[in-house]
Structure formats: structure tokens, C-alpha cells
Write a protein that holds these residues in place. Structure first.
Motif, short mmCIF file in Angstrom:
data_model
loop_
_atom_site.label_atom_id
_atom_site.label_comp_id
_atom_site.label_asym_id
_atom_site.label_seq_id
_atom_site.Cartn_x
_atom_site.Cartn_y
_atom_site.Cartn_z
N ALA A 317 -19.72 27.18 15.53
CA ALA A 317 -21.23 27.22 15.69
C ALA A 317 -21.31 27.30 17.41
N LEU A 322 -26.79 29.76 16.77
CA LEU A 322 -27.22 30.48 15.47
C LEU A 322 -27.90 29.39 14.67
N GLY A 363 -14.85 19.66 14.42
CA GLY A 363 -13.76 19.74 14.12
C GLY A 363 -13.39 21.10 13.63
N ASP A 364 -12.16 21.49 12.83
CA ASP A 364 -11.81 22.83 12.35
C ASP A 364 -12.48 23.16 10.97
N PRO A 389 -13.80 33.41 16.49
CA PRO A 389 -12.96 34.23 17.58
C PRO A 389 -12.75 35.54 17.02
C1 SAM Z 1 -17.47 33.64 19.10
S1 SAM Z 1 -17.81 31.92 19.00
C2 SAM Z 1 -19.29 31.79 18.42
C3 SAM Z 1 -20.20 30.79 18.84
C4 SAM Z 1 -21.66 30.76 18.50
N1 SAM Z 1 -21.86 31.23 16.91
C5 SAM Z 1 -22.38 31.64 19.29
O1 SAM Z 1 -23.03 32.79 19.17
O2 SAM Z 1 -22.67 31.06 20.38
C6 SAM Z 1 -16.55 31.14 18.23
C7 SAM Z 1 -16.63 29.66 18.17
O3 SAM Z 1 -15.71 29.23 17.29
C8 SAM Z 1 -15.06 27.92 17.90
N2 SAM Z 1 -13.80 27.68 16.97
C9 SAM Z 1 -12.62 28.52 17.28
N3 SAM Z 1 -11.80 27.95 16.36
C10 SAM Z 1 -12.40 27.05 15.44
C11 SAM Z 1 -11.97 26.25 14.30
N4 SAM Z 1 -10.82 26.34 13.80
N5 SAM Z 1 -13.02 25.43 13.73
C12 SAM Z 1 -14.27 25.55 14.42
N6 SAM Z 1 -14.52 26.14 15.43
C13 SAM Z 1 -13.75 26.93 16.19
C14 SAM Z 1 -14.80 28.17 19.35
O4 SAM Z 1 -14.61 27.19 20.18
C15 SAM Z 1 -16.13 28.99 19.65
O5 SAM Z 1 -17.31 28.27 20.18
#
Ligand code: SAM
Length: 457
Positions: A317, A322, A363-364, A389
Motif C-alpha cells: 500500500a 490507493l 508487515g509482509d 515492486p
Molecule cells: C510500487 S510500491 C506501491 C505503493 C502504493 N500502492 C502507491 O501507489 O503509492 C510497492 C510498495 O510495496 C512495499 N512492499 C514491498 N515488499 C512488500 C511486502 N513483502 N509486503 C508488504 N509491502 C511490501 C514497498 O515498501 C512499497 O511501498
């Protein structure tokens, strides 16, 4: 180094022009080559080549704006006419999905960018030094293994970015510090510069080695701050951070941020369907790098969904962008994000935008969804949004999605290759791709953002 002729027939996934050349069994990938070009090239490695002379100009060729364009790894398509860039991106998305999807799905026309220059709000520059000690601060040469050149200008960002780079270069010369090297020696690693496109808030973060013998002293830090402040019209409003990156063999890399000057965050505003939303962004939090296109991306994602929804899960998020956009069509929204700084921002953003029906969990994704599912009061979501990502969804996240089995999955991605791969895993479990919307967030680069809507049949 061999010289040869080469006619460019297509684009390589990294943006190079690809074409056959007499005397070479495999096609050559020419940096800066455009489909339709006839070239004399210098072949550096087996397949990599550089333009020596253009003997026939492609009709899709245009004059780049930036003096670094022929060699910079940041923009591989500045020499390509913008409409042709869009055509190529549309075709790439079609190729990636049409090869495995047999059912009907709607591939919409790519949403073009109105502001194709100075559209980014963030850039990361690298420090490097050669054997003679010569200092480089800038971006990476195209096709090189991390070779940095001294950046003088960049047309993807405002002119302030290059003035920061110039001042930091001056500071570096006087500081006696060395650039970080792969053998874990030296101090200076990267310089992140951010500037909000709506509020003009500015943020600079210097990343240095965590080894005590390479630490910066007080005077060096003070002088760094002074140089940055020289660049800004309102110095008190510039946020400056020092990030210490500790790399110890066999252990996960750790980061520690020190707040040196100004506000501890910046603000960005997005206009979504006539409403202005405000977002707090901390130095390590992700935020969409092209805010004007993020508005189109989010609006288009919202339009793709027919509300109302009982429960929306927003996975990956970030700062809850979003979640906040979608909150108006749902009874409740749950956001999951790994980075605690982004989670902190998300909680502030919830308040800033007067959102009542949003819960934010740190968290994850894979682990937290399992925990949520074990809660007897858990309401299974009817829509799950994923925006992972570039690497896409990991095994745990795919498993979690399949166990949640929402009626709709909205998959937003900055890498349609991993997105297509993940969708291929979801389809045999009953999901169909009903809509695909490419968005051009990154003009002059090969990168594409895509929204995919999957529905359970
Ligand atoms: C492409 S960004 C999207 C953020 C958001 N949806 C936006 O549009 O601003 C991906 C996000 O996923 C988070 N992230 C990466 N691996 C993750 C995981 N295993 N669990 C939760 N979040 C994760 C990153 O820290 C990053 O904030």
C-alpha cells in the motif's frame, strides 16, 4: 573493436535498437538506435554496439533535449518521437499478454503523458571514483556496468536537481571523502533528491557507508547542509537527511536515517476526479514518481471498478494512496505495507484526507494476510488491489490471493513482464483478465505502468 553496418528493425527490451549486421551471426543491440535507422556502428562486445555514423535517419527519430541523451542510461528513448514511443509501449504490452491469453480481453490505448519533460519528483544519483581518484556524481552510462558520469542537466526533473548535484560535487571536492566501493571501503554511496510537483517541498538524502572508519564528521555534515541550502529559494523548507547503510557480510543490510534540517517529510497533492488529496511522504517511503500520471493511473483504476464494495484489501500500500482513493466506494479498506515509515505516513494521510473506514497494517503481505484470515471476524474482501515492486508477487502473496479468492483483483504494476507472469499463475484458478490499461508514467524510458483487472468466473 569492429566496425559494421546495421539496419535497426526492432527495439530490445532495454530500449536499444536491434538489427542484423553482416559478419555477425546474432543481431546487434545498438545504444541509441531507432527502428528504421541505417547505421555504421562500433561493436564493443559480442552483441552490444554504439553508433558511429547515421547513414539513413529513421522517420521516428527526433532531436533529444538533453546533452547526455546519447550515453545516459536514464533515458534510452529521448531520440525516439514521443508518439512512436507510445506505439512501441502499446505493442509491447499486447505481445506480453496476447501470447498466453486466448479469451477476449480489452487492451485499452495507453494513457499518454501531457507533460513529457520535468515530470519526475525523485531521482537517485550515484557517487563513484576511478583509479586516479577522479570524482563522478550523476547517473550511469547506458550499457555500462555501473559507470557513473558527471551529470550537468536532466530533463526528467526540474533544474533544481542539477543545481543540488553541482553543489554536492563542490562539497565533495573540499571534503576529502571518498566514494563507496564494492569492497566495502569509502564513504559516499548515493544522493536522493525529491521535489514535490504540487507544493514545491524539497528533500535531499545522502547515503553513506555504515563503517565507522568511513563516517562523516560534524564539520563535513555541516558543510553538506550549507551547500544544499544555497540551492533553494526557501532554505528553511528544505528537508535534509543522512542515511547510514550498514552492509555486513552474511547479514541483512540495515539503514539508519538522521534528520539534519527542515521538515521531516514532504507533501504531495493528487487531484482524483475533482478532489484534491494530500500525502505526507517520508524520505524512504515510496511515492509514484510521476504525480500527474499517477492521477490518471488512480482515476483510471477507480473507473475500472464497479462499486460499492464491502471490503477492499490494498496490498503493497505504500503511503496508502490507493486505499484513500478507493475508500469512497467501500464499507471498509485494509492496507498492508512493509516499510514502517510508509505505514506511519499512511496513518497521517488517513487523517489528512478525513478517511474513516481505513485500517493500516505494517508487515509482509503474505504473512499478514494469513494472520487476517485466521481472525474469526475477518470479512473476506470482494476486491484486492495489488501494486507490488518490479519483482512482482512472491509465492506467499500468490498463495494468499488464491486463498482469499476475491471476486476481483486489480493488479497495478510498473513491470508488465512480472505482472504477466503472475497473471498466468492466477488464471488456471478461475480468474480471467477482463481489462488491461497501459499508462505512460515514464516518457523517454522503456518503462510501462499497467493496470490489469481480473475477475473470478
Ligand atoms: C510500487 S510500491 C506501491 C505503493 C502504493 N500502492 C502507491 O501507489 O503509492 C510497492 C510498495 O510495496 C512495499 N512492499 C514491498 N515488499 C512488500 C511486502 N513483502 N509486503 C508488504 N509491502 C511490501 C514497498 O515498501 C512499497 O511501498
Amino acid at each position: 573493436m569492429k566496425e559494421s553496418v546495421c539496419c535497426i528493425q526492432r527495439f530490445h527490451k532495454k530500449g536499444y535498437g536491434t538489427g542484423k549486421s553482416p559478419g555477425f551471426s546474432k543481431p546487434l543491440h545498438v545504444i541509441g538506435g531507432v527502428i528504421g535507422d541505417e547505421l555504421i556502428v562500433e561493436v564493443k562486445t559480442k552483441q552490444r554496439a554504439f553508433i558511429k555514423q547515421i547513414t539513413h535517419l529513421s522517420p521516428y527519430r527526433t532531436v533529444p533535449k538533453c546533452s547526455h541523451a546519447p550515453s545516459c542510461g536514464g533515458c534510452s528513448w529521448q531520440q525516439v518521437d514521443y508518439l512512436f514511443q507510445l506505439e512501441q509501449k502499446q505493442q509491447r504490452v499486447h505481445e506480453l499478454f496476447a501470447c498466453f491469453i486466448k479469451e477476449q480481453f480489452i487492451l485499452k490505448s495507453i494513457l499518454s503523458c501531457d507533460q513529457i519533460w520535468q515530470y519526475r519528483n525523485k531521482m537517485e544519483f550515484s557517487f563513484s571514483q576511478d583509479r586516479s581518484g577522479q570524482q563522478f556524481l550523476g547517473l550511469i552510462f547506458a550499457g555500462s556496468r555501473g559507470h557513473v558520469f558527471n551529470l550537468q542537466e536532466c530533463w526528467l526533473v526540474s533544474v533544481w536537481f542539477s543545481s543540488v548535484v553541482a553543489q554536492v560535487r563542490l562539497w565533495w571536492k573540499q571534503s576529502g571523502l571518498s566514494a563507496y566501493r564494492l569492497d566495502n571501503t569509502g564513504s559516499l554511496r548515493t544522493l536522493i533528491v525529491r521535489q514535490s510537483l504540487s507544493t514545491s517541498d524539497r528533500l535531499v538524502m545522502l547515503t553513506v557507508s555504515g563503517r565507522p572508519e568511513y563516517a562523516l564528521n560534524k564539520q563535513q555534515i555541516q558543510q553538506f547542509i550549507q551547500k544544499i541550502l544555497l540551492t533553494a529559494p526557501e532554505p528553511e523548507k528544505v528537508s535534509i537527511f543522512l542515511r547510514i547503510q550498514q552492509a555486513i557480510k552474511g547479514q541483512p543490510t540495515q539503514f539508519f536515517e538522521m534528520h539534519l534540517h527542515g521538515p521531516d517529510h514532504m507533501l504531495e497533492k493528487l487531484n482524483i476526479e475533482g478532489k484534491t488529496l494530500t500525502f505526507k511522504i517520508s524520505p524512504t517511503s515510496f511515492f509514484q514518481p510521476n504525480p500527474r500520471q499517477a492521477e490518471k493511473l488512480f482515476s483510471s483504476a477507480l473507473q475500472a471498478i464497479q462499486g460499492p464494495k464491502k471490503h477492499i484489501l490494498d496490498l503493497y500500500a505504500g503511503t496508502a494512496t490507493l486505499s484513500i482513493v478507493f475508500a469512497k466506494i467501500a464499507d471498509r479498506v485494509t492496507a498492508i505495507e512493509l516499510n514502517p515509515h510508509a505505514v506511519f505516513d499512511a496513518k497521517v494521510n488517513k487523517e489528512l484526507n478525513h478517511i474513516k473506514n481505513l485500517e493500516i497494517i505494517c508487515g509482509d503481505v503474505g504473512s499478514k494476510v494469513q494472520e487476517l484470515k485466521n481472525d474469526p471476524d475477518f470479512i473476506f474482501p470482494d476486491l484486492v488491489i495489488v501494486d507490488p515492486p518490479r519483482t512482482g508477487l512472491d509465492g506467499k502473496a500468490i498463495k494468499a490471493l488464491l486463498e482469499l479468492r476475491p471476486q476481483e483483483i486489480l493488479y497495478i504494476s510498473c513491470n508488465p513482464v512480472t505482472q504477466a507472469h503472475d497473471i498466468q499463475l492466477l488464471m488456471p484458478k478461475g480468474y480471467q483478465l477482463v481489462l488491461l490499461q497501459p499508462v505512460d508514467q515514464f516518457p523517454h524510458t522503456v518503462h510501462i505502468e499497467t493496470i490489469a483487472l481480473l475477475r473470478l468466473f
